[in-house]
Each structure stands twice: as structure tokens, then as C-alpha cells.
Design a protein around this motif. Structure first.
Motif, PDB file in Angstrom:
ATOM      1  N   MET A 100       0.779  -1.011  -0.003  1.00 52.78           N
ATOM      2  CA  MET A 100      -0.141   0.010   0.053  1.00 52.78           C
ATOM      3  C   MET A 100       0.788   1.303  -0.065  1.00 52.78           C
ATOM      4  O   MET A 100       1.850   1.477   0.570  1.00 52.78           O
ATOM      5  N   ASP A 101       0.461   2.234  -0.616  1.00 53.55           N
ATOM      6  CA  ASP A 101       1.242   3.571  -0.768  1.00 53.55           C
ATOM      7  C   ASP A 101       1.129   4.151   0.425  1.00 53.55           C
ATOM      8  O   ASP A 101       2.027   5.056   0.701  1.00 53.55           O
ATOM      9  N   TYR A 102       0.256   4.109   1.527  1.00 52.96           N
ATOM     10  CA  TYR A 102       0.128   4.793   2.480  1.00 52.96           C
ATOM     11  C   TYR A 102       1.220   4.762   3.679  1.00 52.96           C
ATOM     12  O   TYR A 102       1.128   5.617   4.388  1.00 52.96           O
ATOM     13  N   TYR A 103       2.191   3.780   3.459  1.00 46.91           N
ATOM     14  CA  TYR A 103       3.020   3.528   4.662  1.00 46.91           C
ATOM     15  C   TYR A 103       4.191   4.597   4.455  1.00 46.91           C
ATOM     16  O   TYR A 103       4.592   5.079   3.442  1.00 46.91           O
ATOM     17  N   ASN A 104       4.641   5.135   5.676  1.00 45.60           N
ATOM     18  CA  ASN A 104       5.965   5.615   5.869  1.00 45.60           C
ATOM     19  C   ASN A 104       6.758   5.186   7.084  1.00 45.60           C
ATOM     20  O   ASN A 104       6.297   4.510   7.772  1.00 45.60           O
ATOM     21  N   LEU A 105       8.023   5.679   7.206  1.00 50.35           N
ATOM     22  CA  LEU A 105       8.923   5.363   8.284  1.00 50.35           C
ATOM     23  C   LEU A 105       8.860   3.867   8.661  1.00 50.35           C
ATOM     24  O   LEU A 105       9.060   3.326   7.530  1.00 50.35           O
ATOM     25  N   SER A 106       8.198   3.476   9.834  1.00 47.78           N
ATOM     26  CA  SER A 106       8.692   2.131  10.241  1.00 47.78           C
ATOM     27  C   SER A 106       7.566   1.006   9.302  1.00 47.78           C
ATOM     28  O   SER A 106       6.602   1.458   9.218  1.00 47.78           O
ATOM     29  N   VAL A 107       8.218   0.246   8.649  1.00 46.11           N
ATOM     30  CA  VAL A 107       7.515  -1.072   8.063  1.00 46.11           C
ATOM     31  C   VAL A 107       8.103  -2.246   8.566  1.00 46.11           C
ATOM     32  O   VAL A 107       9.206  -2.470   8.877  1.00 46.11           O
TER      33      VAL A 107
ATOM     34  N   ALA B  62       1.763  -8.187   8.617  1.00 45.08           N
ATOM     35  CA  ALA B  62       2.495  -7.135   8.215  1.00 45.08           C
ATOM     36  C   ALA B  62       1.962  -5.776   8.502  1.00 45.08           C
ATOM     37  O   ALA B  62       0.833  -5.693   9.017  1.00 45.08           O
ATOM     38  N   GLY B  63       2.782  -4.889   8.490  1.00 45.82           N
ATOM     39  CA  GLY B  63       2.256  -3.505   9.111  1.00 45.82           C
ATOM     40  C   GLY B  63       3.533  -2.447   9.083  1.00 45.82           C
ATOM     41  O   GLY B  63       4.487  -2.599   8.471  1.00 45.82           O
ATOM     42  N   GLY B  64       2.937  -1.515   9.534  1.00 47.96           N
ATOM     43  CA  GLY B  64       3.921  -0.084   9.503  1.00 47.96           C
ATOM     44  C   GLY B  64       3.231   1.020   9.649  1.00 47.96           C
ATOM     45  O   GLY B  64       1.948   1.122   9.963  1.00 47.96           O
ATOM     46  N   ARG B  65       3.990   2.449   9.630  1.00 46.79           N
ATOM     47  CA  ARG B  65       3.404   3.506   9.855  1.00 46.79           C
ATOM     48  C   ARG B  65       2.637   4.380   8.854  1.00 46.79           C
ATOM     49  O   ARG B  65       3.369   3.987   7.826  1.00 46.79           O
ATOM     50  N   TYR B  66       1.649   4.907   8.903  1.00 46.54           N
ATOM     51  CA  TYR B  66       0.819   5.488   7.475  1.00 46.54           C
ATOM     52  C   TYR B  66       0.513   7.129   8.193  1.00 46.54           C
ATOM     53  O   TYR B  66      -0.606   7.294   8.466  1.00 46.54           O
ATOM     54  N   ASP B  67       1.318   7.647   8.514  1.00 40.98           N
ATOM     55  CA  ASP B  67       1.294   8.870   8.805  1.00 40.98           C
ATOM     56  C   ASP B  67       0.404   9.945   7.752  1.00 40.98           C
ATOM     57  O   ASP B  67      -0.132  10.700   8.134  1.00 40.98           O
ATOM     58  N   GLY B  68       0.337   9.446   6.617  1.00 42.62           N
ATOM     59  CA  GLY B  68      -0.080  10.440   5.449  1.00 42.62           C
ATOM     60  C   GLY B  68      -1.747   9.933   5.201  1.00 42.62           C
ATOM     61  O   GLY B  68      -2.428  10.816   4.500  1.00 42.62           O
ATOM     62  N   LEU B  69      -2.150   8.856   5.790  1.00 44.85           N
ATOM     63  CA  LEU B  69      -3.420   8.394   5.442  1.00 44.85           C
ATOM     64  C   LEU B  69      -4.601   9.296   5.998  1.00 44.85           C
ATOM     65  O   LEU B  69      -5.521   9.375   5.019  1.00 44.85           O
ATOM     66  N   PHE B  70      -4.626   9.632   6.934  1.00 41.61           N
ATOM     67  CA  PHE B  70      -5.670  10.634   7.312  1.00 41.61           C
ATOM     68  C   PHE B  70      -6.090  11.619   6.524  1.00 41.61           C
ATOM     69  O   PHE B  70      -6.977  11.975   5.932  1.00 41.61           O
ATOM     70  N   GLU B  71      -4.965  12.351   5.958  1.00 39.59           N
ATOM     71  CA  GLU B  71      -5.115  13.426   5.058  1.00 39.59           C
ATOM     72  C   GLU B  71      -5.515  13.027   3.703  1.00 39.59           C
ATOM     73  O   GLU B  71      -6.545  13.528   2.965  1.00 39.59           O
ATOM     74  N   GLN B  72      -4.970  11.995   3.346  1.00 43.81           N
ATOM     75  CA  GLN B  72      -5.278  11.274   1.956  1.00 43.81           C
ATOM     76  C   GLN B  72      -6.987  11.189   2.038  1.00 43.81           C
ATOM     77  O   GLN B  72      -7.257  11.204   0.859  1.00 43.81           O
ATOM     78  N   ILE B  73      -7.400  10.808   2.976  1.00 46.09           N
ATOM     79  CA  ILE B  73      -8.788  10.320   2.750  1.00 46.09           C
ATOM     80  C   ILE B  73      -9.872  11.467   3.284  1.00 46.09           C
ATOM     81  O   ILE B  73     -10.882  11.700   3.656  1.00 46.09           O
ATOM     82  N   GLY B  74      -9.108  12.676   3.446  1.00 40.58           N
ATOM     83  CA  GLY B  74      -9.931  14.072   3.889  1.00 40.58           C
ATOM     84  C   GLY B  74      -9.989  14.282   5.246  1.00 40.58           C
ATOM     85  O   GLY B  74     -10.855  15.277   5.465  1.00 40.58           O
ATOM     86  N   GLY B  75      -9.299  13.887   6.104  1.00 38.87           N
ATOM     87  CA  GLY B  75      -9.190  14.307   7.338  1.00 38.87           C
ATOM     88  C   GLY B  75      -8.090  15.075   7.795  1.00 38.87           C
ATOM     89  O   GLY B  75      -7.385  15.615   6.979  1.00 38.87           O
ATOM     90  N   LYS B  76      -7.993  15.639   8.947  1.00 36.68           N
ATOM     91  CA  LYS B  76      -6.887  16.401   9.354  1.00 36.68           C
ATOM     92  C   LYS B  76      -5.807  15.407   9.600  1.00 36.68           C
ATOM     93  O   LYS B  76      -5.938  14.158  10.250  1.00 36.68           O
ATOM     94  N   ALA B  77      -4.625  15.991   9.119  1.00 37.18           N
ATOM     95  CA  ALA B  77      -3.251  14.920   9.518  1.00 37.18           C
ATOM     96  C   ALA B  77      -3.199  14.329  10.828  1.00 37.18           C
ATOM     97  O   ALA B  77      -3.407  15.258  11.831  1.00 37.18           O
ATOM     98  N   ALA B  78      -2.970  13.193  10.980  1.00 37.93           N
ATOM     99  CA  ALA B  78      -2.698  12.638  12.237  1.00 37.93           C
ATOM    100  C   ALA B  78      -1.799  11.417  11.918  1.00 37.93           C
ATOM    101  O   ALA B  78      -2.056  10.602  10.851  1.00 37.93           O
ATOM    102  N   PRO B  79      -0.811  11.126  12.874  1.00 32.49           N
ATOM    103  CA  PRO B  79       0.057  10.009  12.577  1.00 32.49           C
ATOM    104  C   PRO B  79      -0.563   8.642  13.080  1.00 32.49           C
ATOM    105  O   PRO B  79      -1.639   8.922  13.827  1.00 32.49           O
TER     106      PRO B  79
END
Ligand code: ATP
Ligand code: MG
Length: 433
Positions: free
Chosen positions: A261-268, A284-301
Motif C-alpha cells: 500500500m502507498d500509505y506507509y512511511n517510516l517503520s514497516v 505485516a504492518g507499519g506507519r501510515y502518517d499520511g493516510l488521514f489527510e489522504q482520505i480527507g481528514g486532518k493530518a494525524a500520525p
């Protein structure tokens, strides 16, 4: 006879005795999540298609070819059976302001749908259990989630699950790496397979994930994303590593570990085993700090993981760690149907007191012979038979007959008579520990 219908290819029925393994695993998961302070979130199985296109990215395997999408016949809405649940969790968090007063630790479980080629460990309807920590930026939560998974393997008695970690840095860092990667891959164009050629300019990072043996040596020599990370990203990664080290969690840094998935950043990270053939990733997992904004929310880690329930169950089976089947505490033997009104009343009383009792069910002709009833009682695995014979009932009693020996080579204990009017005095003795 009408033509037989069968389940959709790649979608499985889960019947007893296997369903008991599922329930056991689900209970273990719930208990552990409570220990770590995670709460359950349940989102719909159907979501707007746009959620996944925006959330996962248009050039991912899932969005390109694996989604079950359809148009609502009544209003024309574009809908999709969820292929994963992180996007749904974030959608719900945004829609209901779930993190307005601080971070939230959540978990979910349920079916996901992907149109893949069915094989061992890979189905079209499969089940994920996922943990998501929303609103936390620090690597401490990343570490917590990883440690939680390690505790889960231990709780389940699983061995040989290895942890791989990597950092994907931030989008700008990935952009610089991407340029270097494309240049490198272009210089080895003769070695690229069809899939890689297709991804070269859309999603080159995924080429590193290739399973094609002919490309391994070439991708091994590709520029490492790690070398493009800035100080902050490295710091996040190093703090995660230090926390894992302090917990004695072993891991391997895999510079080629990327996520679908495109939404991951930092830790995977991924938990992998060699015991399940080529479907070896169990979690499997990781960090996705960009996803909130990507789907129209306020940025949140945010950070999370998902595990494949089928793969975990397969591994439990492989390692001989599946639990024994549940058995009733007692089986009610009812020689005469005339006693049923009284018997059923008592059995309900016992069940209210926590005893698992299975009632003998007769046929159209009556209850069946005592011999056949005892055979059923034995086959049920129950530890006791409750015998509601004419004689016992006349005395206001039921005979309680132990069916199992306390230890191998010993005989079962002797039968006792217990008063029907006072189940409180003896019900607890029927319950398993
Ligand atoms: P894979 O590389 O095996 O296709 P993925 O990267 O697509 O996995 P994720 O989307 O990260 O997988 O899903 C998390 C976990 O869900 C996987 O690690 C795996 O255990 C499980 N999983 C994914 N797809 C399937 C499937 N089709 N059938 C069964 N389990 C699956
Ligand atoms: Mg996949």
C-alpha cells in the motif's frame, strides 16, 4: 434433485471442528488486546470504492486488479468489498472524530476480499485481525505493536516466526530514492520481467519486492532507501530499534521490505515463517502518517499491523499447537420422552450455573435405546452422563455417572445420585476447571 450449489471459488465455509480453532484464536486475540488497552472497532464490509482508490493508491496490486467492486443497482454508487481494513478504520476515525481527545488504540477482525489466485494461504475471502494505534507519532507505539505481536506468538505457542523491519522514510526522501532506483533499473532493463517493466515508472519500489528468482541478484544491488533517509527519519528508526533491543526482540533489517500500500512511511515490518511455503508472511504492518489527510481528514500520525488468520491457523496446525475440541461437561440421557418437560427445566438450571450440558435428542419414534444413548454420550466427549431414569425421577433424583477415568489405567469414579430440587449443591462439581 435440484442442481447443487457451491461456495464461490476461493471463499471457504468454516464448520466444526475447525470453527472451534477459530473461536479459540479469536478469544486469545481479544484477551491480549485488552491487556494492551486496545478497543474493538467494527466497520462495514462494504465501503465506497473511492476510499480504497484514495487510501491505497491507484497503482497498487489491490486497486489495480484485486478488488470486488460493483455498482449499487438502486442509486449507482460505486462500492467495494473491503480488501483490507486500515482505510476503513481511518475513514471511521475521521467521520466520528475518534481521536479528537487524543490517540486511540483499536483492533478489528473480520473477512476481507481480494480477487487473487486461490492457493494454500491465499484466498479470495480471507480473514484479518488488525491492530491500529491512531494519533501517536513516536516510535514507542511502533515498538509496542511489534512487542504485542511477539507476545501473541508466545501466547499461541508458535515458534520460528521471524521479524523483518525497514524504514520507508518520508515521501520526499522516497522521491529522491525513486529517481536513483529508476536510473538503476533502467540500466538493467534487459533483466526486468513484464511486471517490473510495467511498474518501472508507476511503482518502482514494488519491484524490489519481486519474487522472480531471475531478478534477485539485480534487485539486491539496487540503491537502498535507507541511504536516502534524513536525520529525523533515521532517528525514528533508531529509537524503534533501541526499544526492540531493550525488549530482547530479535529482528533483521531488510532494506528490500516495502509494503503493497502507498500509505506507509517510516517503520514497516513483517513477521515471516519458512513453514508455510511461499505464503510465509503471517503479519505485516507499519506507519501510515499520511493516510488521514489522504482520505480527507486532518493530518494525524498512525501505525498498525494486520495478520492473516488463515495463515496463523495453518501454522498452528503445522506446529501441532491447535487446541483440543471443546466437549460438554455433561450429556443428558433421557430414557422416556415423558420426562422431557422436567428434564429440560433442570438442564436449563444447570446451564444457568455455567455447566455445559448436551441433551440427548430423540427421533420421531421416541428417545432411542439406553445403549444408543450411552454411545452418544460417550461420543460427545462429555465427562458425565446425567441419567434421568424412571426410578431416579421417582425418588426426585438424577444419576450422575462419570464417563472418564481420572487417569490412564484407572476406572471412572462411581455413579452418584443427586437431588433434582437442589442443583446448587452439585452443579459446580460438573464444571470443568
Ligand atoms: P502477500 O504479499 O502475501 O500478498 P500482502 O502484502 O498483500 O501479502 P497485506 O495486505 O499486508 O498482505 O495483509 C496482511 C496479511 O494478511 C498478510 O501478511 C497475510 O498474512 C494476510 N493476507 C493477505 N492477503 C491474503 C489472502 N489473499 N489470503 C489469505 N491471507 C492473506
Ligand atoms: Mg497481496
Amino acid at each position: 434433485m435440484a442442481e447443487k450449489l457451491s461456495a464461490v471459488k476461493g471463499m471457504n465455509d468454516i464448520a466444526p471442528p475447525v470453527s472451534a480453532h477459530w473461536e479459540w484464536l479469536e478469544d486469545k486475540l481479544r484477551t491480549l488486546m485488552q491487556r494492551y488497552g486496545y478497543r474493538n472497532l467494527r466497520t462495514p464490509i462494504v465501503e465506497p470504492t473511492a476510499l480504497f482508490i484514495r487510501g491505497l493508491g491507484e497503482v497498487t496490486d489491490i486497486v489495480e486488479k484485486e478488488m470486488y467492486s460493483f455498482e449499487d443497482r438502486l442509486n449507482g454508487e460505486q462500492l467495494t468489498l473491503r480488501p483490507e481494513n486500515t482505510a476503513g478504520v481511518v475513514r471511521a476515525a475521521v467521520e466520528h472524530s475518534l481521536i479528537y481527545d487524543g490517540g486511540k488504540r483499536l483492533y478489528y477482525m473480520g473477512p476481507m476480499f481480494r480477487h487473487e489466485r486461490p492457493q494454500r494461504g491465499r484466498y479470495r475471502q480471507f480473514h484479518q485481525f488488525g491492530a491500529e494505534a491512531l494519533g501517536f507519532a513516536g516510535p514507542d507505539v511502533d515498538a509496542e505493536l511489534i512487542v504485542l505481536a511477539c507476545d501473541l506468538w508466545a501466547e499461541l505457542g508458535l515458534e520460528g516466526i521471524e521479524l523483518e523491519i525497514n524504514s520507508l522514510g518520508q515521501p520526499v526522501e522516497r522521491l529522491a530514492h525513486r529517481a536513483a532506483l529508476i536510473t538503476y533499473l533502467e540500466s538493467h532493463a534487459d533483466l526486468l520481467d513484464e511486471d517490473a517493466k510495467r511498474r518501472l515508472h508507476s511503482n518502482p519500489l514494488r519491484i524490489l519486492d519481486t519474487k522472480n528468482p531471475a531478478m534477485q541478484a539485480m534487485v539486491n544491488g539496487a540503491p537502498h532507501l535507507m541511504d536516502f533517509l534524513g536525520a529525523e527519519s533515521l532517528e525514528h528508526f533508531n529509537r524503534l530499534r533501541a526499544l526492540l533491543d531493550a525488549q530482547g526482540v530479535a529482528y533483521r533489517i531488510n532494506p528490500r521490505l516495502v509494503r503493497g500500500m502507498d500509505y506507509y512511511n517510516l517503520s514497516v515490518f513483517e513477521f515471516v515463517t519458512t513453514q508455510l511455503g511461499s505464503q510465509g508472511t503471517v503479519c505485516a504492518g507499519g506507519r501510515y502518517d499520511g493516510l488521514f489527510e489522504q482520505i480527507g481528514g486532518k493530518a494525524a500520525p498512525a501505525v498498525g499491523w494486520a495478520l492473516g488468520m488463515e495463515r496463523i491457523l495453518e501454522l498452528l496446525k503445522e506446529q501441532g499447537k491447535l487446541p483440543a475440541q471443546p466437549v460438554p461437561d455433561a450429556y443428558a440421557v433421557v430414557p422416556d420422552a415423558a420426562a422431557l418437560p422436567q428434564v429440560m427445566k433442570l438442564l436449563r438450571e444447570l446451564r444457568r450455573r455455567g455447566v455445559n450440558v448436551q441433551m440427548h435428542a430423540g427421533g420421531a419414534e421416541g428417545m432411542g435405546s439406553m445403549k444408543s444413548q450411552f454411545k452418544k454420550a460417550d461420543g460427545s466427549g462429555a465427562r458425565f452422563a446425567l441419567i434421568f431414569g424412571e426410578q431416579e425421577l421417582a425418588q426426585g433424583m438424577v444419576a450422575v455417572k462419570p464417563l472418564r477415568a481420572p487417569a490412564e489405567g484407572q476406572a471412572p469414579a462411581a455413579q452418584t445420585l443427586q437431588p433434582l430440587t437442589d442443583p446448587a449443591a452439585w452443579a459446580a462439581g460438573l464444571r470443568s476447571a
